[in-house]
Design an enzyme around this catalytic site. Structure first.
Site, PDB file in Angstrom:
ATOM      1  N   CYS A  55       0.845  -1.188   0.000  1.00  0.00           N
ATOM      2  CA  CYS A  55       0.000   0.000   0.000  1.00  0.00           C
ATOM      3  C   CYS A  55       0.884   1.243   0.000  1.00  0.00           C
ATOM      4  CB  CYS A  55      -0.898  -0.008   1.240  1.00  0.00           C
ATOM      5  SG  CYS A  55      -2.056   1.351   1.291  1.00  0.00           S
ATOM      6  N   HIS A  97      -9.466  -3.814  -1.214  1.00  0.00           N
ATOM      7  CA  HIS A  97      -8.397  -3.054  -0.569  1.00  0.00           C
ATOM      8  C   HIS A  97      -8.828  -1.603  -0.356  1.00  0.00           C
ATOM      9  CE1 HIS A  97      -3.999  -2.091   0.038  1.00  0.00           C
ATOM     10  NE2 HIS A  97      -4.451  -0.897  -0.313  1.00  0.00           N
ATOM     11  N   GLU A  98      -9.406  -0.995  -1.390  1.00  0.00           N
ATOM     12  CA  GLU A  98      -9.813   0.407  -1.304  1.00  0.00           C
ATOM     13  C   GLU A  98     -11.011   0.607  -0.382  1.00  0.00           C
ATOM     14  OE1 GLU A  98      -7.891   2.768  -2.275  1.00  0.00           O
ATOM     15  OE2 GLU A  98      -6.546   1.313  -3.179  1.00  0.00           O
ATOM     16  N   HIS A 101      -9.870   0.752   3.123  1.00  0.00           N
ATOM     17  CA  HIS A 101      -9.397   2.089   3.511  1.00  0.00           C
ATOM     18  C   HIS A 101     -10.556   2.972   3.959  1.00  0.00           C
ATOM     19  CE1 HIS A 101      -5.155   1.961   2.654  1.00  0.00           C
ATOM     20  NE2 HIS A 101      -5.336   1.559   1.408  1.00  0.00           N
TER      21      HIS A 101
END
Length: 113
Positions: A55, A97-98, A101
């Site tokens: 990341c 993954h996003e 976040h």
């Protein structure tokens, strides 16, 4: 509104993943959205993959992360039109993954200790 693609790097990663997914699966339809607002993962596959992730928020750190291989994402485009995206492989991983976040998580939170 929260958007899955908050930086140019994220957009580049998703575009690259989208292209790779299209080439590897024979899928030719292009996702026209450059951003997905208020994204929600509404469905995940039982099948999983373990791949190395990193990341830009944590430079130089990489580890293996287990994630579902396929997901369905729902959200809105920049005009408020509903979107539903079925993603698999690398594109599914990038979306997860996003969205992590946006939920205040990093990939390291998913690494087996």
């Amino acid at each position: 509104a929260r958007s899955t693609f908050c930086t140019n790097a994220c957009t580049t990663a998703v575009c690259s993943a989208r292209a790779a997914a299209a080439r590897s699966s024979g899928w030719r339809r292009t996702i026209s959205a450059n951003a997905v607002f208020n994204p929600e993962i509404t469905k995940v596959s039982k099948e999983t993959d373990v791949l190395e992730e990193g990341c830009l928020s944590i430079p130089g750190i990489y580890d293996e992360v287990k994630r579902p291989d396929r997901v369905v994402i729902q959200g809105y485009d920049k005009n408020g039109k509903k979107l539903k995206i079925k993603a698999w492989g690398l594109l599914a991983r990038v979306f997860q993954h996003e969205v992590d976040h946006l939920d205040g998580k990093f990939f390291l939170d998913r690494v087996k200790k």
